[in-house]
Each structure stands twice: as C-alpha cells, then as structure tokens.
Motif scaffolding. Structure first.
Motif, PDB file in Angstrom:
ATOM      1  N   ASP A   1       0.888  -1.341  -0.002  1.00  0.00           N
ATOM      2  CA  ASP A   1       0.023   0.183  -0.002  1.00  0.00           C
ATOM      3  C   ASP A   1       0.970   1.197   0.072  1.00  0.00           C
ATOM      4  O   ASP A   1       1.922   1.308   0.716  1.00  0.00           O
ATOM      5  CB  ASP A   1      -0.971   0.026   1.481  1.00  0.00           C
ATOM      6  N   PRO A   2       0.500   2.341  -0.723  1.00  0.00           N
ATOM      7  CA  PRO A   2       1.331   3.543  -0.780  1.00  0.00           C
ATOM      8  C   PRO A   2       1.486   4.215   0.390  1.00  0.00           C
ATOM      9  O   PRO A   2       2.360   4.829   0.595  1.00  0.00           O
ATOM     10  CB  PRO A   2       0.498   4.356  -1.992  1.00  0.00           C
ATOM     11  N   GLU A   3       0.573   4.009   1.516  1.00  0.00           N
ATOM     12  CA  GLU A   3       0.530   4.795   2.613  1.00  0.00           C
ATOM     13  C   GLU A   3       0.951   4.030   3.780  1.00  0.00           C
ATOM     14  O   GLU A   3       1.255   4.534   5.007  1.00  0.00           O
ATOM     15  CB  GLU A   3      -0.790   5.236   2.983  1.00  0.00           C
ATOM     16  N   HIS A   4       0.995   2.614   3.816  1.00  0.00           N
ATOM     17  CA  HIS A   4       1.095   1.757   4.952  1.00  0.00           C
ATOM     18  C   HIS A   4       2.043   0.686   4.647  1.00  0.00           C
ATOM     19  O   HIS A   4       2.356   0.297   3.525  1.00  0.00           O
ATOM     20  CB  HIS A   4      -0.244   0.916   5.202  1.00  0.00           C
ATOM     21  N   PRO A   5       2.567   0.095   5.511  1.00  0.00           N
ATOM     22  CA  PRO A   5       3.780  -0.921   5.478  1.00  0.00           C
ATOM     23  C   PRO A   5       3.186  -2.390   5.074  1.00  0.00           C
ATOM     24  O   PRO A   5       3.715  -3.315   5.407  1.00  0.00           O
ATOM     25  CB  PRO A   5       4.444  -1.005   6.720  1.00  0.00           C
ATOM     26  N   TYR A   6       1.835  -2.323   4.762  1.00  0.00           N
ATOM     27  CA  TYR A   6       0.956  -3.573   4.621  1.00  0.00           C
ATOM     28  C   TYR A   6       0.897  -3.818   3.129  1.00  0.00           C
ATOM     29  O   TYR A   6       0.663  -2.851   2.227  1.00  0.00           O
ATOM     30  CB  TYR A   6      -0.322  -3.467   5.245  1.00  0.00           C
ATOM     31  N   SER A   7       0.582  -5.189   2.700  1.00  0.00           N
ATOM     32  CA  SER A   7       0.261  -5.344   1.449  1.00  0.00           C
ATOM     33  C   SER A   7      -1.257  -5.231   1.101  1.00  0.00           C
ATOM     34  O   SER A   7      -1.796  -4.990   1.841  1.00  0.00           O
ATOM     35  CB  SER A   7       0.561  -6.902   1.363  1.00  0.00           C
ATOM     36  N   LEU A   8      -1.388  -5.136  -0.116  1.00  0.00           N
ATOM     37  CA  LEU A   8      -2.908  -4.831  -0.489  1.00  0.00           C
ATOM     38  C   LEU A   8      -3.703  -6.206  -0.124  1.00  0.00           C
ATOM     39  O   LEU A   8      -4.894  -5.891   0.396  1.00  0.00           O
ATOM     40  CB  LEU A   8      -3.070  -4.697  -2.168  1.00  0.00           C
ATOM     41  N   GLU A   9      -3.196  -7.192  -0.036  1.00  0.00           N
ATOM     42  CA  GLU A   9      -3.873  -8.444   0.324  1.00  0.00           C
ATOM     43  C   GLU A   9      -4.069  -8.289   1.988  1.00  0.00           C
ATOM     44  O   GLU A   9      -5.336  -8.585   2.412  1.00  0.00           O
ATOM     45  CB  GLU A   9      -3.089  -9.663   0.247  1.00  0.00           C
TER      46      GLU A   9
ATOM     47  N   PHE B   1     -10.950  -3.498  -6.954  1.00  0.00           N
ATOM     48  CA  PHE B   1     -10.153  -3.023  -5.632  1.00  0.00           C
ATOM     49  C   PHE B   1     -11.155  -2.214  -4.949  1.00  0.00           C
ATOM     50  O   PHE B   1     -11.645  -1.529  -5.422  1.00  0.00           O
ATOM     51  CB  PHE B   1      -8.819  -2.595  -5.852  1.00  0.00           C
ATOM     52  N   THR B   2     -10.710  -2.198  -3.453  1.00  0.00           N
ATOM     53  CA  THR B   2     -11.591  -1.581  -2.683  1.00  0.00           C
ATOM     54  C   THR B   2     -10.552  -0.960  -1.719  1.00  0.00           C
ATOM     55  O   THR B   2      -9.948  -1.348  -0.899  1.00  0.00           O
ATOM     56  CB  THR B   2     -12.364  -2.720  -1.740  1.00  0.00           C
ATOM     57  N   PRO B   3     -10.708   0.501  -1.822  1.00  0.00           N
ATOM     58  CA  PRO B   3      -9.825   1.426  -1.088  1.00  0.00           C
ATOM     59  C   PRO B   3     -10.345   1.190   0.609  1.00  0.00           C
ATOM     60  O   PRO B   3     -11.528   0.719   0.718  1.00  0.00           O
ATOM     61  CB  PRO B   3     -10.144   2.817  -1.473  1.00  0.00           C
ATOM     62  N   THR B   4      -9.371   1.465   1.181  1.00  0.00           N
ATOM     63  CA  THR B   4      -9.712   1.234   2.801  1.00  0.00           C
ATOM     64  C   THR B   4     -10.485   2.220   3.155  1.00  0.00           C
ATOM     65  O   THR B   4     -11.306   1.974   4.436  1.00  0.00           O
ATOM     66  CB  THR B   4      -8.237   1.357   3.595  1.00  0.00           C
ATOM     67  N   VAL B   5     -10.778   3.314   2.613  1.00  0.00           N
ATOM     68  CA  VAL B   5     -11.581   4.471   3.058  1.00  0.00           C
ATOM     69  C   VAL B   5     -12.111   5.245   1.977  1.00  0.00           C
ATOM     70  O   VAL B   5     -11.663   5.096   0.656  1.00  0.00           O
ATOM     71  CB  VAL B   5     -10.775   5.573   3.978  1.00  0.00           C
ATOM     72  N   GLU B   6     -13.520   5.786   2.102  1.00  0.00           N
ATOM     73  CA  GLU B   6     -14.062   6.321   0.898  1.00  0.00           C
ATOM     74  C   GLU B   6     -13.369   7.356   0.075  1.00  0.00           C
ATOM     75  O   GLU B   6     -13.446   7.838  -0.931  1.00  0.00           O
ATOM     76  CB  GLU B   6     -15.552   6.863   1.380  1.00  0.00           C
ATOM     77  N   HIS B   7     -12.629   8.161   0.975  1.00  0.00           N
ATOM     78  CA  HIS B   7     -11.936   9.302   0.473  1.00  0.00           C
ATOM     79  C   HIS B   7     -10.562   9.166   0.274  1.00  0.00           C
ATOM     80  O   HIS B   7      -9.591   9.941   0.226  1.00  0.00           O
ATOM     81  CB  HIS B   7     -11.971  10.525   1.333  1.00  0.00           C
TER      82      HIS B   7
ATOM     83  N   ASP C   1      -8.171  -4.741 -17.141  1.00  0.00           N
ATOM     84  CA  ASP C   1      -9.175  -3.639 -16.500  1.00  0.00           C
ATOM     85  C   ASP C   1      -8.905  -3.613 -15.131  1.00  0.00           C
ATOM     86  O   ASP C   1      -9.045  -4.792 -14.437  1.00  0.00           O
ATOM     87  CB  ASP C   1     -10.759  -3.886 -16.881  1.00  0.00           C
ATOM     88  N   ILE C   2      -8.723  -2.319 -14.519  1.00  0.00           N
ATOM     89  CA  ILE C   2      -8.520  -2.102 -13.083  1.00  0.00           C
ATOM     90  C   ILE C   2      -9.627  -1.057 -12.730  1.00  0.00           C
ATOM     91  O   ILE C   2      -9.965   0.004 -13.194  1.00  0.00           O
ATOM     92  CB  ILE C   2      -7.064  -1.606 -12.620  1.00  0.00           C
ATOM     93  N   ARG C   3     -10.517  -1.623 -11.824  1.00  0.00           N
ATOM     94  CA  ARG C   3     -11.655  -0.590 -11.238  1.00  0.00           C
ATOM     95  C   ARG C   3     -11.678  -0.575  -9.726  1.00  0.00           C
ATOM     96  O   ARG C   3     -11.269  -1.387  -8.989  1.00  0.00           O
ATOM     97  CB  ARG C   3     -12.916  -1.048 -11.782  1.00  0.00           C
ATOM     98  N   VAL C   4     -12.426   0.514  -9.127  1.00  0.00           N
ATOM     99  CA  VAL C   4     -12.566   0.577  -7.818  1.00  0.00           C
ATOM    100  C   VAL C   4     -14.159   0.014  -7.804  1.00  0.00           C
ATOM    101  O   VAL C   4     -15.014   0.162  -8.428  1.00  0.00           O
ATOM    102  CB  VAL C   4     -12.855   1.999  -7.763  1.00  0.00           C
ATOM    103  N   ALA C   5     -14.131  -0.834  -6.639  1.00  0.00           N
ATOM    104  CA  ALA C   5     -15.409  -1.436  -6.432  1.00  0.00           C
ATOM    105  C   ALA C   5     -16.485  -0.426  -6.331  1.00  0.00           C
ATOM    106  O   ALA C   5     -16.278   0.626  -5.887  1.00  0.00           O
ATOM    107  CB  ALA C   5     -15.273  -2.296  -4.970  1.00  0.00           C
ATOM    108  N   PRO C   6     -17.979  -0.885  -7.011  1.00  0.00           N
ATOM    109  CA  PRO C   6     -18.704   0.234  -6.877  1.00  0.00           C
ATOM    110  C   PRO C   6     -19.222   0.535  -5.253  1.00  0.00           C
ATOM    111  O   PRO C   6     -19.261  -0.254  -4.476  1.00  0.00           O
ATOM    112  CB  PRO C   6     -20.060  -0.813  -7.699  1.00  0.00           C
ATOM    113  N   GLY C   7     -19.375   2.065  -5.220  1.00  0.00           N
ATOM    114  CA  GLY C   7     -19.749   2.396  -3.746  1.00  0.00           C
ATOM    115  C   GLY C   7     -18.809   2.537  -2.989  1.00  0.00           C
ATOM    116  O   GLY C   7     -19.083   2.645  -1.805  1.00  0.00           O
ATOM    117  N   THR C   8     -17.548   2.378  -3.292  1.00  0.00           N
ATOM    118  CA  THR C   8     -16.429   2.284  -2.191  1.00  0.00           C
ATOM    119  C   THR C   8     -15.461   3.502  -2.158  1.00  0.00           C
ATOM    120  O   THR C   8     -14.484   3.553  -1.421  1.00  0.00           O
ATOM    121  CB  THR C   8     -15.562   0.835  -2.369  1.00  0.00           C
ATOM    122  N   HIS C   9     -15.775   4.496  -3.077  1.00  0.00           N
ATOM    123  CA  HIS C   9     -14.954   5.603  -3.199  1.00  0.00           C
ATOM    124  C   HIS C   9     -15.764   6.893  -3.613  1.00  0.00           C
ATOM    125  O   HIS C   9     -16.590   6.541  -4.266  1.00  0.00           O
ATOM    126  CB  HIS C   9     -13.740   5.553  -4.191  1.00  0.00           C
TER     127      HIS C   9
END
Length: 160
Positions: free
Chosen positions: A49-57, A80-86, A112-120
């Motif tokens: 993750d760009p902000e944390h020392p953890y993997s996307l998994e 993919f599903t971001p950890t927060v809406e913003h 194709d890479i997409r944000v999960a519907p309703g998560t951002h």
C-alpha cells in the motif's frame, strides 16, 4: 510513505496461504496452462500500500473474489476496494495493479482495473483515469509517480 495519513489505523487481515505452482520445467514446454484467478491474485497480493507498510492483500484492498479472468478472450478485470471512501491513493493503487499485471502477463491480455462500486467518493473519476490509456501512459512518464509505483511493487517486483 506519505505523512498525514487518511486512514491512520487500517484494519489488517491475515494473508492466505499460497497455492503451489507448477514450475515451467515440470511441464511439457508446449503445454500452456490457462491463466486463472489464483494466478492473478498471486501476482498482485504482495503489492505494498502507498501509505502503509502492509500489502494490498493484508488490507483487503484486493481479494481473490474480486478478480475476473477470461483466458479465452485474454481479459482480466481486477476490482479493488480502498480502505476509506476518500482514499487519495486510489489512482496510485490502480496504477500499481495495472503496471504489475502489464509486467507479468503476456501482452495479449487486456487488463481492466476498477474501484469497487460504492467504495470511493470519486469512483467514476478514478475508474475513468485508470481506463484511459493516454492518462496511464502519461502517469508512467512522470518520475515521481513511477518511483512511487516501483516502491509499492518492490516486495513483489518479480513475476511469480
């Protein structure tokens, strides 16, 4: 790492056990196994993750269930599903996923890479950026962005 985190305390999940893969020397060189959901997941699970020392998994930004593969049509879709809406890093995460798969998959694949519907909050804008070839190409010419992408891919740089 970025200071002033949007999600300073993300929930961290347990990693799944890796599936054993057949090495190229174990099968007839003319036999080509179809690419499946698990293989795509194995390629992208360790992206940091760009902000944390953890993997996307570990952050459940990506899951195996959110990957669609049509090997006959040479098409892969990762949602993919971001950890927060913003999440301000959603486009960077999407770019990391795209770059990793571009490096690992045969060139015949459309990704194709997409944000999960309703998560951002700006889902449509993020999806538009991630699907625009010219915007992706321009981003990959920006040294600051490519450095950030390479840093996120560092633990998983090699294709498995």
């Amino acid at each position: 790492m970025v200071s002033g985190l949007i999600n300073a305390n993300p929930t961290v999940y347990e990693k799944k056990e890796r599936r054993a893969r057949i090495s190229p020397g174990d099968v007839d060189e003319y036999l080509v196994e179809p690419i499946d959901q698990q293989e795509i997941f194995d390629h992208i699970r360790d992206i940091k993750d760009p902000e944390h020392p953890y993997s996307l998994e570990e952050l459940k930004v990506i899951t195996e269930d959110a990957i669609e593969v049509d090997d006959k049509q040479s098409h892969v879709r990762v949602t993919f599903t971001p950890t927060v809406e913003h999440c301000s890093m959603a486009t960077v995460i999407g770019l990391c996923l795209r770059v990793k798969l571009m490096r690992c998959l045969p060139p015949r694949y459309k990704v194709d890479i997409r944000v999960a519907p309703g998560t951002h909050a700006t889902e449509a804008a993020v999806n538009k950026q991630l699907s625009d070839k010219e915007r992706v190409a321009a981003a990959l010419e920006n040294p600051n962005i490519i450095d950030m992408v390479d840093e996120c891919l560092a633990p998983s740089y090699e294709c498995r």
